[in-house]
Design a protein around this motif. Structure first.
Motif, PDB file in Angstrom:
ATOM      1  N   GLN A  37       1.789  75.771 -52.883  1.00 22.22           N
ATOM      2  CA  GLN A  37       1.623  77.180 -53.224  1.00 22.22           C
ATOM      3  C   GLN A  37       2.797  77.686 -54.048  1.00 22.22           C
ATOM      4  O   GLN A  37       2.624  78.442 -55.014  1.00 22.22           O
ATOM      5  CB  GLN A  37       1.481  78.004 -51.937  1.00 22.22           C
ATOM      6  N   LYS A  45      -4.094  83.621 -60.557  1.00 20.61           N
ATOM      7  CA  LYS A  45      -5.318  83.075 -59.978  1.00 20.61           C
ATOM      8  C   LYS A  45      -6.425  84.132 -59.945  1.00 20.61           C
ATOM      9  O   LYS A  45      -6.160  85.323 -59.779  1.00 20.61           O
ATOM     10  CB  LYS A  45      -5.044  82.546 -58.570  1.00 20.61           C
ATOM     11  N   ASP A  47     -10.340  85.380 -58.401  1.00 24.36           N
ATOM     12  CA  ASP A  47     -11.189  85.288 -57.218  1.00 24.36           C
ATOM     13  C   ASP A  47     -12.540  84.675 -57.542  1.00 24.36           C
ATOM     14  O   ASP A  47     -13.139  83.979 -56.719  1.00 24.36           O
ATOM     15  CB  ASP A  47     -11.390  86.674 -56.590  1.00 24.36           C
ATOM     16  N   ASP A  48     -13.057  84.936 -58.749  1.00 20.89           N
ATOM     17  CA  ASP A  48     -14.348  84.375 -59.154  1.00 20.89           C
ATOM     18  C   ASP A  48     -14.323  84.127 -60.655  1.00 20.89           C
ATOM     19  O   ASP A  48     -13.363  84.441 -61.353  1.00 20.89           O
ATOM     20  CB  ASP A  48     -15.508  85.296 -58.757  1.00 20.89           C
ATOM     21  N   ILE A  59      -8.927  79.691 -62.185  1.00 20.72           N
ATOM     22  CA  ILE A  59      -9.329  79.236 -60.857  1.00 20.72           C
ATOM     23  C   ILE A  59      -8.704  77.857 -60.646  1.00 20.72           C
ATOM     24  O   ILE A  59      -8.975  76.917 -61.398  1.00 20.72           O
ATOM     25  CB  ILE A  59     -10.864  79.161 -60.731  1.00 20.72           C
ATOM     26  N   VAL A  60      -7.840  77.740 -59.663  1.00 24.37           N
ATOM     27  CA  VAL A  60      -7.137  76.490 -59.373  1.00 24.37           C
ATOM     28  C   VAL A  60      -7.853  75.800 -58.224  1.00 24.37           C
ATOM     29  O   VAL A  60      -8.059  76.394 -57.157  1.00 24.37           O
ATOM     30  CB  VAL A  60      -5.670  76.753 -59.023  1.00 24.37           C
ATOM     31  N   SER A  61      -8.232  74.531 -58.440  1.00 25.21           N
ATOM     32  CA  SER A  61      -8.997  73.815 -57.422  1.00 25.21           C
ATOM     33  C   SER A  61      -8.714  72.329 -57.517  1.00 25.21           C
ATOM     34  O   SER A  61      -8.029  71.861 -58.438  1.00 25.21           O
ATOM     35  CB  SER A  61     -10.505  74.082 -57.602  1.00 25.21           C
ATOM     36  N   PHE A  62      -9.257  71.586 -56.555  1.00 26.05           N
ATOM     37  CA  PHE A  62      -9.223  70.121 -56.589  1.00 26.05           C
ATOM     38  C   PHE A  62     -10.521  69.626 -57.208  1.00 26.05           C
ATOM     39  O   PHE A  62     -11.607  70.074 -56.828  1.00 26.05           O
ATOM     40  CB  PHE A  62      -9.070  69.547 -55.176  1.00 26.05           C
ATOM     41  N   ASN A  63     -10.410  68.689 -58.141  1.00 26.45           N
ATOM     42  CA  ASN A  63     -11.591  68.233 -58.885  1.00 26.45           C
ATOM     43  C   ASN A  63     -12.185  66.944 -58.356  1.00 26.45           C
ATOM     44  O   ASN A  63     -13.327  66.619 -58.680  1.00 26.45           O
ATOM     45  CB  ASN A  63     -11.232  68.043 -60.360  1.00 26.45           C
ATOM     46  N   ILE A 148     -10.843  76.674 -65.319  1.00 28.50           N
ATOM     47  CA  ILE A 148     -10.855  75.998 -64.029  1.00 28.50           C
ATOM     48  C   ILE A 148      -9.829  74.875 -64.116  1.00 28.50           C
ATOM     49  O   ILE A 148     -10.039  73.862 -64.796  1.00 28.50           O
ATOM     50  CB  ILE A 148     -12.252  75.433 -63.685  1.00 28.50           C
ATOM     51  N   SER A 150      -7.179  72.027 -62.514  1.00 29.93           N
ATOM     52  CA  SER A 150      -6.917  71.143 -61.383  1.00 29.93           C
ATOM     53  C   SER A 150      -5.529  71.437 -60.831  1.00 29.93           C
ATOM     54  O   SER A 150      -4.564  71.581 -61.587  1.00 29.93           O
ATOM     55  CB  SER A 150      -7.022  69.683 -61.820  1.00 29.93           C
ATOM     56  N   LEU A 151      -5.429  71.548 -59.516  1.00 29.04           N
ATOM     57  CA  LEU A 151      -4.124  71.800 -58.906  1.00 29.04           C
ATOM     58  C   LEU A 151      -3.156  70.670 -59.218  1.00 29.04           C
ATOM     59  O   LEU A 151      -1.948  70.905 -59.381  1.00 29.04           O
ATOM     60  CB  LEU A 151      -4.282  71.967 -57.391  1.00 29.04           C
TER      61      LEU A 151
END
Length: 287
Positions: A37, A45, A47-48, A59-63, A148, A150-151
């Motif tokens: 974090q 970041k 929210d949608d 949007i930060v995420s795992f791919n 989008i 990737s973290l």
């Protein structure tokens, strides 16, 4: 110490360093979420997807399925290397120190005490500039598209920027070290100032991917100031070295050998008339 004893000592010190890194890495696993974090905070970041339109945020995420595991290991290992650095640096120092002269040990203390705050200052500056760099990069997103990220990529970008800034701040210290060992003189460093300043600003423009000059000046300005400080220090050190050489070597240094040939004077030959009765043909047993 014989070679085998040196190798045994090296093995023991490497073992202690690895144990320290492993223990701290295991402890960092329990705080990996907070560390991720902290490293991902420079990215705004969303929210949608609707808020991400046009590059305002991402949007930060795992791919992939394995990304959470590999990212946790990477962040924990990095924290283990940094936090345990006093231990493994001391083990490295304890192995090298017995072979150093007294003045070399003194210089090593000075270099280490200067390298740590310089790297920390560069890393902190990178973390301050990161939000500006990220916003500029996200602003290039065309309308109707969402970001989008990737973290794993975000963490790689943050770590790379921190390392670049931290290592860049070590450049003046490297020049001072080269001057201390007599490889580069202060006069020669002073003659490089135009090319060095130009190269530093080009490096700052490449290392900070922003369209405004703030990021480039934030990185290049301090490095240029530190470079001129290194030049001034080297010029003073050259004068100090010249005065010291005029006084002769220190107590723990070997003096230079005078290999100039000298005449030994006339040599009296050994004749048979001076030979003792037990000598054969004028020569003794050794001859």
């Amino acid at each position: 110490m014989p070679l085998v004893e040196h190798l045994r000592e090296l093995r023991n010190r490497l073992g202690k360093a690895v144990i320290a890194i492993v223990l701290v890495t295991i402890a960092a696993v329990f705080y990996s979420e907070q560390l991720m974090q902290f490293l991902a905070d420079p990215v705004p970041k969303c929210d949608d997807f609707r808020n991400s339109d046009g590059g305002n945020c991402a949007i930060v995420s795992f791919n992939t399925l394995t990304s959470p595991f590999t990212t946790t290991i990477k962040v924990s290992l990095m924290a283990g290397l940094i936090i345990s650095s006093p231990v493994w640096l001391y083990q490295l120092w304890a192995f090298i120190a017995p072979g150093l002269h007294r003045h070399e040990k003194k210089y090593t203390y000075i270099f280490v005490s200067a390298a740590v705050p310089l790297f920390a200052g560069g890393a902190y500056l990178a973390y301050v500039i990161l939000p500006i760099s990220v916003k500029v990069l996200l602003s290039l997103t065309p309308g109707g598209s969402a970001n989008i990220l990737s973290l794993d990529e975000v963490l790689d970008f943050t770590i790379r920027m921190v390392l670049i800034f931290g290592l860049a701040f070590e450049l003046p210290l490297l020049l001072i070290m080269l001057n201390m060992v007599g490889i580069v003189s202060g006069g020669r460093m002073a003659g490089w100032w135009r090319g060095v300043v130009m190269g530093v600003f080009v490096f700052g423009a490449i290392a900070t991917p922003t369209t405004d000059p703030v990021g480039m000046l934030a990185l290049s300005g301090p490095i240029v100031v530190l470079y001129f400080f290194a030049v001034a220090f080297s010029l003073l050190n050259d004068k100090r070295r010249a005065r010291k050489e005029a006084l002769g070597p220190g107590d723990d240094e070997a003096s230079e050998l005078d290999l100039t040939p000298e005449s030994v004077g006339p040599v009296e030959p050994v004749t048979a008339a001076r030979a003792l009765p037990e000598q054969a043909h004028g020569y003794d047993d050794v001859t």
